[in-house]
Design a protein around this motif. Structure first.
Motif, PDB file in Angstrom:
ATOM      1  N   PRO A   1       0.548  29.749   9.864  1.00 20.42           N
ATOM      2  CA  PRO A   1      -0.137  28.717   9.530  1.00 20.42           C
ATOM      3  C   PRO A   1       1.089  27.556   9.664  1.00 20.42           C
ATOM      4  CG  PRO A   1       0.518  30.215   8.065  1.00 20.42           C
ATOM      5  CD  PRO A   1       0.539  30.169   9.226  1.00 20.42           C
ATOM      6  N   LEU A   2      -0.085  26.491   9.728  1.00 21.23           N
ATOM      7  CA  LEU A   2       1.274  25.002   9.325  1.00 21.23           C
ATOM      8  C   LEU A   2       2.024  25.345   7.885  1.00 21.23           C
ATOM      9  CD1 LEU A   2       2.623  22.835  11.109  1.00 21.23           C
ATOM     10  CD2 LEU A   2       0.345  21.214  10.286  1.00 21.23           C
ATOM     11  N   LEU A   3       0.710  25.244   7.409  1.00 18.38           N
ATOM     12  CA  LEU A   3       0.574  25.210   5.653  1.00 18.38           C
ATOM     13  C   LEU A   3       1.427  26.539   5.432  1.00 18.38           C
ATOM     14  CD1 LEU A   3      -1.584  22.825   3.627  1.00 18.38           C
ATOM     15  CD2 LEU A   3       1.425  23.189   3.735  1.00 18.38           C
ATOM     16  N   LYS A   4       2.542  27.387   4.425  1.00 18.04           N
ATOM     17  CA  LYS A   4       2.997  28.716   4.551  1.00 18.04           C
ATOM     18  C   LYS A   4       2.388  28.511   2.772  1.00 18.04           C
ATOM     19  CE  LYS A   4       7.845  28.920   5.568  1.00 18.04           C
ATOM     20  NZ  LYS A   4       9.341  28.829   5.254  1.00 18.04           N
ATOM     21  N   LYS A   5       1.588  29.910   2.973  1.00 19.18           N
ATOM     22  CA  LYS A   5       0.580  30.858   1.800  1.00 19.18           C
ATOM     23  C   LYS A   5       1.432  30.634   0.947  1.00 19.18           C
ATOM     24  CE  LYS A   5      -2.669  33.503   4.622  1.00 19.18           C
ATOM     25  NZ  LYS A   5      -2.709  35.021   4.578  1.00 19.18           N
ATOM     26  N   ALA A   6       0.558  29.509  -0.456  1.00 19.42           N
ATOM     27  CA  ALA A   6       1.214  30.017  -2.322  1.00 19.42           C
ATOM     28  C   ALA A   6       0.363  29.923  -3.005  1.00 19.42           C
ATOM     29  CB  ALA A   6       2.210  28.367  -2.294  1.00 19.42           C
ATOM     30  N   LYS A   7       0.469  30.484  -4.073  1.00 18.31           N
ATOM     31  CA  LYS A   7      -0.022  30.927  -5.376  1.00 18.31           C
ATOM     32  C   LYS A   7      -0.345  30.116  -6.473  1.00 18.31           C
ATOM     33  CE  LYS A   7      -0.954  35.773  -3.938  1.00 18.31           C
ATOM     34  NZ  LYS A   7      -0.978  37.609  -4.469  1.00 18.31           N
ATOM     35  N   PRO A   8      -0.844  29.721  -7.103  1.00 15.36           N
ATOM     36  CA  PRO A   8      -0.338  29.204  -8.173  1.00 15.36           C
ATOM     37  C   PRO A   8       0.889  29.752  -9.336  1.00 15.36           C
ATOM     38  CG  PRO A   8      -2.885  29.459  -8.241  1.00 15.36           C
ATOM     39  CD  PRO A   8      -2.490  30.332  -6.979  1.00 15.36           C
ATOM     40  N   ASP A   9       2.016  29.228  -9.149  1.00 16.84           N
ATOM     41  CA  ASP A   9       3.288  29.792  -9.842  1.00 16.84           C
ATOM     42  C   ASP A   9       3.699  28.717 -10.606  1.00 16.84           C
ATOM     43  OD1 ASP A   9       5.891  30.093  -9.520  1.00 16.84           O
ATOM     44  OD2 ASP A   9       4.924  32.038  -8.120  1.00 16.84           O
ATOM     45  N   PRO A  10       4.251  28.799 -11.511  1.00 15.50           N
ATOM     46  CA  PRO A  10       4.937  27.551 -12.650  1.00 15.50           C
ATOM     47  C   PRO A  10       5.733  27.360 -12.113  1.00 15.50           C
ATOM     48  CG  PRO A  10       4.819  30.107 -13.776  1.00 15.50           C
ATOM     49  CD  PRO A  10       3.701  30.005 -11.956  1.00 15.50           C
ATOM     50  N   ARG A  11       6.970  27.996 -10.846  1.00 13.10           N
ATOM     51  CA  ARG A  11       7.606  27.595 -10.412  1.00 13.10           C
ATOM     52  C   ARG A  11       7.428  26.096  -9.502  1.00 13.10           C
ATOM     53  NH1 ARG A  11      10.370  32.806  -8.006  1.00 13.10           N
ATOM     54  NH2 ARG A  11       8.552  33.346  -7.777  1.00 13.10           N
ATOM     55  N   LEU A  12       6.371  26.594  -8.350  1.00 10.75           N
ATOM     56  CA  LEU A  12       5.369  25.799  -7.295  1.00 10.75           C
ATOM     57  C   LEU A  12       5.011  24.232  -8.534  1.00 10.75           C
ATOM     58  CD1 LEU A  12       5.196  24.653  -5.175  1.00 10.75           C
ATOM     59  CD2 LEU A  12       3.110  25.560  -5.011  1.00 10.75           C
ATOM     60  N   ALA A  13       4.695  24.514  -9.523  1.00  9.70           N
ATOM     61  CA  ALA A  13       4.268  23.885 -10.513  1.00  9.70           C
ATOM     62  C   ALA A  13       5.146  22.546 -11.175  1.00  9.70           C
ATOM     63  CB  ALA A  13       3.048  24.202 -12.015  1.00  9.70           C
ATOM     64  N   ALA A  14       6.536  23.509 -11.548  1.00  7.14           N
ATOM     65  CA  ALA A  14       7.300  23.009 -11.903  1.00  7.14           C
ATOM     66  C   ALA A  14       8.395  21.862 -10.831  1.00  7.14           C
ATOM     67  CB  ALA A  14       8.707  23.965 -12.338  1.00  7.14           C
ATOM     68  N   GLU A  15       8.112  22.642  -9.696  1.00  6.80           N
ATOM     69  CA  GLU A  15       8.866  21.611  -8.529  1.00  6.80           C
ATOM     70  C   GLU A  15       7.719  20.276  -8.281  1.00  6.80           C
ATOM     71  OE1 GLU A  15       9.118  23.889  -4.827  1.00  6.80           O
ATOM     72  OE2 GLU A  15       9.910  25.195  -5.705  1.00  6.80           O
ATOM     73  N   VAL A  16       6.696  20.279  -8.601  1.00  9.58           N
ATOM     74  CA  VAL A  16       5.608  19.153  -8.085  1.00  9.58           C
ATOM     75  C   VAL A  16       5.776  18.197  -9.366  1.00  9.58           C
ATOM     76  CG1 VAL A  16       3.058  18.671  -8.546  1.00  9.58           C
ATOM     77  CG2 VAL A  16       3.805  20.538  -6.911  1.00  9.58           C
ATOM     78  N   ARG A  17       5.753  19.218 -10.628  1.00  2.31           N
ATOM     79  CA  ARG A  17       6.227  18.288 -12.139  1.00  2.31           C
ATOM     80  C   ARG A  17       7.108  16.737 -10.609  1.00  2.31           C
ATOM     81  NH1 ARG A  17       4.065  22.119 -14.681  1.00  2.31           N
ATOM     82  NH2 ARG A  17       2.258  21.651 -15.606  1.00  2.31           N
ATOM     83  N   LYS A  18       8.578  17.263 -10.634  1.00  8.06           N
ATOM     84  CA  LYS A  18       9.680  16.960 -10.756  1.00  8.06           C
ATOM     85  C   LYS A  18       9.502  16.088  -9.285  1.00  8.06           C
ATOM     86  CE  LYS A  18      12.605  20.320 -11.554  1.00  8.06           C
ATOM     87  NZ  LYS A  18      14.029  21.382 -11.015  1.00  8.06           N
ATOM     88  N   VAL A  19       8.814  16.451  -8.377  1.00 17.16           N
ATOM     89  CA  VAL A  19       8.190  15.272  -7.305  1.00 17.16           C
ATOM     90  C   VAL A  19       7.241  14.268  -7.856  1.00 17.16           C
ATOM     91  CG1 VAL A  19       6.958  15.169  -4.961  1.00 17.16           C
ATOM     92  CG2 VAL A  19       8.203  17.375  -5.949  1.00 17.16           C
ATOM     93  N   ILE A  20       6.210  14.390  -8.415  1.00 17.72           N
ATOM     94  CA  ILE A  20       5.170  13.492  -9.278  1.00 17.72           C
ATOM     95  C   ILE A  20       6.767  12.487  -9.839  1.00 17.72           C
ATOM     96  CG2 ILE A  20       3.749  12.905 -10.889  1.00 17.72           C
ATOM     97  CD1 ILE A  20       2.337  15.380  -9.653  1.00 17.72           C
ATOM     98  N   ALA A  21       7.703  13.025 -11.114  1.00 11.58           N
ATOM     99  CA  ALA A  21       8.423  12.348 -11.706  1.00 11.58           C
ATOM    100  C   ALA A  21       9.411  11.347 -10.845  1.00 11.58           C
ATOM    101  CB  ALA A  21       8.998  12.842 -13.033  1.00 11.58           C
ATOM    102  N   ALA A  22       8.983  11.976  -9.949  1.00 12.10           N
ATOM    103  CA  ALA A  22      10.243  11.046  -9.139  1.00 12.10           C
ATOM    104  C   ALA A  22       9.828  10.123  -8.090  1.00 12.10           C
ATOM    105  CB  ALA A  22      11.022  11.979  -8.138  1.00 12.10           C
ATOM    106  N   GLN A  23       8.265   9.841  -8.347  1.00 13.41           N
ATOM    107  CA  GLN A  23       8.268   8.547  -7.278  1.00 13.41           C
ATOM    108  C   GLN A  23       7.954   7.767  -8.666  1.00 13.41           C
ATOM    109  OE1 GLN A  23       3.578   9.346  -6.132  1.00 13.41           O
ATOM    110  NE2 GLN A  23       3.932   8.883  -4.556  1.00 13.41           N
ATOM    111  N   ASP A  24       7.787   5.812  -7.745  1.00 11.50           N
ATOM    112  CA  ASP A  24       7.612   5.051  -7.967  1.00 11.50           C
ATOM    113  C   ASP A  24       6.064   4.495  -8.323  1.00 11.50           C
ATOM    114  OD1 ASP A  24       7.128   3.479  -5.806  1.00 11.50           O
ATOM    115  OD2 ASP A  24       9.155   2.889  -5.945  1.00 11.50           O
TER     116      ASP A  24
END
Length: 483
Positions: free
Chosen positions: A417-440
Motif C-alpha cells: 500500500p502507498l499509505l501505511k496502515k495506521a489506527k487512531p492513535d494519540p501519538r498520531l493525533a499529536a503529530e497532526v496537531r503539530k502539523v496544523i499548528a505549523a501551517q499559516d
C-alpha cells in the motif's frame, strides 16, 4: 496486457475495503480534529499545487516569497527537479492525499505532476535530474519536444529515474491505465530500465546508449590500484553507490506486482544474482560502491576510492532480506552471516563503520580536505560522510526473522500500500496537531532555513521545503485514512 481486468477488479475491491475501514473507524476519531486535518490538507495541497509548481513540477526548496528556488543546484522559475525530494516526492504526496480522502482534487494535482514528468522523459527512456520548461528546453533530447541532438543521459543516481517511475506506476494504477500518455510514458520508462541492465544483472549509474553484453564474472581484488584519483569516467561502472541497485529493484518489483509482466521479475532476479556475484571474497566478504568491467572495485569521484564499503554493504544486506521475502527464495540469505561478522569486526573505536576500507588490509580510508588519500580522520572534508552508522544488529534481527519464515514460493502478488496502515492513535493525533499548528493562513508550511545552492551571501532565512510538505501531507493523510 494480460490480467488487466483482474487487476482492476482487485483494485476496486481494495478501494471498497479501504472505504469500509474508514467508515468503521471514523467514529473513534476526534471529529473536530478530523475537520481541521481535512482543511489543513486541502489548504496545503492547494497552495503547493497552484502557487509553487511549474506545470506540475517542483524543486527542493523555495524562498518564502517564491522568488528563489533550488534543487541540488540553483534554478530558475521554469525548471522542475526530478531527483527526490523533488517532483515525484510531491506527486506521491498528492496520491496519498487522494487515497486517504477520495477527493478528486488531489488526483487532478497528481495527474498534473504526471504530465510534467511525461514532458521530462528523455529519448533514452529515463530522466535527468531536472526538467526544463523554458528557453533551455532545447538543450535536452526530450521525447516530447526538445532537440534530438540535446543531452540524452538517463540517470539512476540518487533515485532520480526510479522515483519518477514509482510515482508514475502508482498514478497509472489509480487511473486504471485510462490516461494513454501516462501509461505509455510509464511503460517506455520501464522498457528502458530493462534494456539498460547489464546482462549479468547490474546497472550503470547513468547512460545514454544501452550497454552491450558483458561476461559473468565474480568480484575480485585488483593486483594493484592507484592511490591517486585517475579521473576515469565511472558512469558506466556497475554501481551500488547511493542505493542505486536497491531502488531499481524496488521499482521493478512494484512494476511486477502492478503489470505482471514476467520480464520485470526476471530483471529483479538477475539483479539479485549480481549482488551475490559482486560480494568480495575473503578477507572482506562485503561489497564495494562501484566495480569496473573486470568486476573489481574502482574509483568513482575523487573522494570515492576502490574499497570495501561499510555503508552500501549494509544497504545491500537489507536488500537481500527484502529479496528473500518478496521473491520467496532463501538463497539471498546465504551471504548474510559472514558479511555481518566481517562488518562487526570492522567497527571503529566510536562504534561506527568507515565508509571505505582498504582492499585486503581492511584499514579505514579517509581523505584530507585537499583530497589526499590517508589513514587519518583528522582533516576530513565536511560535504561527505566518511563514517556511517553501524546498523548490523538491526539487520541481524531482520535476518533471523526472515530465516524463520518458510519460503513463500512466488512471494508477494500485489503492490504494497502507498499509505501505511495506521489506527487512531494519540501519538498520531499529536503529530497532526503539530502539523496544523505549523501551517499559516495561506496553507504554507514555512520554516527557518537557507538556500544552500545560492551561496553564503543569499539573504534567504525562511523557506518552503518540498520534503517538509510531503511529510506533513503524509501525516495528515495517514490520520484521515485511519479514522
Amino acid at each position: 496486457m494480460s490480467g488487466r481486468f483482474d487487476r482492476r477488479a482487485l483494485l476496486g475491491a481494495g478501494v471498497s475495503a479501504l472505504g469500509a475501514l474508514n467508515t468503521r473507524t471514523r467514529a473513534a476519531a476526534d471529529p473536530e480534529l478530523r475537520q481541521a486535518a481535512e482543511r489543513a490538507l486541502r489548504r496545503g495541497v492547494e497552495f503547493f499545487h497552484t502557487q509553487v509548481g511549474v506545470k506540475g513540477g517542483y524543486v527542493w526548496r523555495y524562498s518564502e516569497d517564491l522568488s528563489r528556488r533550488e534543487g541540488e543546484s540553483r534554478v530558475g522559475p521554469t525548471t522542475a527537479w526530478v531527483q527526490p525530494p523533488g517532483t515525484p516526492t510531491v506527486g506521491t504526496a498528492f496520491l496519498r492525499a487522494y487515497e486517504a480522502t477520495g477527493d478528486l482534487y488531489y488526483l487532478e494535482a497528481a495527474k498534473t505532476t504526471g504530465q510534467a514528468l511525461a514532458e521530462g522523459q528523455l529519448r533514452s527512456g529515463g530522466w535527468d535530474y531536472r526538467i526544463e520548461f523554458g528557453l533551455d528546453r532545447n538543450r535536452y533530447a526530450y521525447r516530447a519536444g526538445g532537440d534530438p541532438r540535446g543531452k540524452n543521459v538517463t540517470t539512476y543516481d540518487d533515485d532520480t529515474t526510479q522515483a519518477a517511475l514509482r510515482f508514475l506506476i502508482r498514478l497509472d494504477t489509480i487511473l486504471k491505465q485510462s490516461d494513454d500518455r501516462i501509461h505509455r510514458v510509464t511503460l517506455n520508462g520501464l522498457d528502458a530500465l530493462l534494456k539498460s541492465q547489464y546482462t549479468h544483472g547490474a546497472w550503470p549509474q547513468r547512460y545514454e546508449v544501452f550497454p552491450e553484453a558483458v561476461p559473468m564474472k565474480a568480484a575480485s581484488y585488483p593486483d594493484v590500484w592507484s592511490r591517486k584519483y585517475p579521473g576515469t569516467d565511472y558512469r558506466g561502472y556497475y554501481t551500488f553507490n547511493d542505493r542505486n541497485v536497491d531502488r531499481l529493484i524496488e521499482t521493478l518489483l512494484l512494476a511486477w506486482y502492478t503489470y505482471r509482466t514476467p520480464a520485470y521479475r526476471k530483471a529483479v532476479e538477475k539483479a539479485g544474482e549480481f549482488i551475490l556475484l559482486a560480494r568480495m571474497p575473503d578477507p572482506q566478504p562485503a561489497w564495494a560502491q562501484q566495480y569496473d568491467q573486470n568486476m573489481q572495485p574502482a574509483w568513482a569521484r575523487k573522494f570515492e576510492p576502490p574499497a570495501v564499503t561499510g555503508g552500501e554493504s549494509q544497504s545491500l544486506l537489507r536488500t537481500l532480506i527484502y529479496l528473500a521475502r518478496e521473491l520467496g527464495d532463501a538463497k539471498y540469505l546465504e551471504p548474510i552471516p559472514s558479511a555481518l561478522e566481517y562488518l562487526r569486526r570492522s567497527r571503529l573505536p566510536d562504534g561506527r563503520l568507515a565508509r571505505f576500507y582498504e582492499l585486503r588490509t581492511n584499514k579505514p580510508l579517509y581523505f584530507t580536505r585537499e583530497y589526499v588519500l590517508t589513514y587519518s580522520d583528522a582533516d576530513l572534508p565536511t560535504h561527505y560522510g566518511f563514517k556511517v552508522g553501524d546498523d548490523t544488529e538491526t539487520i541481524a534481527r531482520s535476518y533471523e526473522r526472515q530465516k524463520r519464515q518458510a519460503p513463500q514460493g512466488e512471494g508477494r502478488q500485489v503492490p504494497p500500500p502507498l499509505l501505511k496502515k495506521a489506527k487512531p492513535d494519540p501519538r498520531l493525533a499529536a503529530e497532526v496537531r503539530k502539523v496544523i499548528a505549523a501551517q499559516d493562513e495561506r496553507g504554507r508550511w514555512v520554516e527557518e532555513g537557507r538556500l544552500k545552492a545560492h551561496g553564503p551571501d543569499d539573504p534567504t532565512r525562511r523557506i518552503l521545503d518540498s520534503a517538509t510538505f510531503a511529510r506533513n501531507v503524509e501525516t495528515l493523510s495517514r490520520y484521515l485514512a485511519a479514522g
